[in-house]
Enzyme design. Sequence first.
Site, mmCIF file in Angstrom:
data_model
loop_
_atom_site.group_PDB
_atom_site.id
_atom_site.type_symbol
_atom_site.label_atom_id
_atom_site.label_comp_id
_atom_site.label_asym_id
_atom_site.label_seq_id
_atom_site.Cartn_x
_atom_site.Cartn_y
_atom_site.Cartn_z
ATOM 1 N N ASN A 1 -6.295 -3.286 11.677
ATOM 2 C CA ASN A 1 -6.994 -4.543 11.379
ATOM 3 C C ASN A 1 -8.107 -4.869 12.375
ATOM 4 O O ASN A 1 -8.750 -5.921 12.251
ATOM 5 C CB ASN A 1 -5.989 -5.699 11.344
ATOM 6 C CG ASN A 1 -5.128 -5.678 10.095
ATOM 7 O OD1 ASN A 1 -5.590 -5.304 9.021
ATOM 8 N ND2 ASN A 1 -3.866 -6.059 10.239
ATOM 9 N N HIS B 1 -5.393 -6.677 3.099
ATOM 10 C CA HIS B 1 -4.482 -6.356 4.193
ATOM 11 C C HIS B 1 -3.370 -7.397 4.324
ATOM 12 O O HIS B 1 -2.288 -7.088 4.824
ATOM 13 C CB HIS B 1 -5.261 -6.245 5.506
ATOM 14 C CG HIS B 1 -6.043 -4.976 5.621
ATOM 15 N ND1 HIS B 1 -6.420 -4.428 6.831
ATOM 16 C CD2 HIS B 1 -6.518 -4.126 4.672
ATOM 17 C CE1 HIS B 1 -7.087 -3.307 6.617
ATOM 18 N NE2 HIS B 1 -7.167 -3.109 5.313
#
Length: 322
Positions: A91, A63
């Site tokens: 996230n 990410h």
Amino acid sequence: MAAVKIYCLALCLMSTAVAANPLRVGFYAQTCPRAETLVRQALNDALRSDAGIGADLLRMHFHDCFVRGCDGSILLDSVNGNSVEKNAGINQSIEDEAFDVVDQAKVNVEAVCPGVVSCADILAFLARDSVAHYGGWFYAVPAGRRDGRISISSESTANLPTENFRLGQLVQNFKNKGLSPSEMVTLSGAHTIGVAHCVAFTGRLYNSSSSTGVDPTLDPTYAAQLRRSCPTLTTDEEVPMDPPSQFGFDNSYYQGVLRNRGLFTSDQSLLTAPFSAAQVNLFARNSAIFQSSFAAAMVKMGNIGVLTGFNGEIRKKCRVVN
């Protein structure tokens, strides 16, 4: 013959990735020779109390790299009310404790080599060590990244693939980052470890247009198991992404996809085109080819948008810019 070609491609990609940019293996050999050992120590300490923390660290590295490149921007905390990458909804599945591991690794390194090792490199080392801890191949990580100073929540939403992506969306998303369709299929294998929240896939259990409400591409027995774990559309429980191998980094994920047991729409979509289905079949049969391909793809992914030289900085603390 196809297996040999993909295996050779993996090795070539690894060497090309190392040669194509200023990152290099052994970057800290002179300035901080114990850097990788000190980082690994922080991970090993954390694994004693949380066996699944490595999966979060692997996801965090992914990410990070897909947003502004591998610059540690996902580690930055909000300042003065700004919304940073770690605040993005996509996230929220990364445990707070995973960020604590990065912090501890930084403390370990700073005590020995202050101002030398970047947070971005620490995260790359932690991702590799997590893969190795769960049984994946230990691969050399080219280092020399510097830390970014900008982190914006909306950029995570705009750049990261979601669990509902179809194959074409996945291919385009990875292409945007300089990664091939083959590398997309390979990196999807990271779903062999870790857990997912029910809300990430309950649409496949209760919102399908089929008469049962279950996505017809999902194995009925597996769907029934998932419904027991996630009894409503909004249940917020956790389930293993790859039940046979939650703590084992292997090719079980691909074997599950072949049995229509891919947890996410994005997982099962790998069977919707001949090129990706063939690669799923190959990896399901041959773990060694998957492991070598994954290592090569991780090295290449770790090169995305890196800051080197005099760009960026070496943060003193990973959560704040200097």
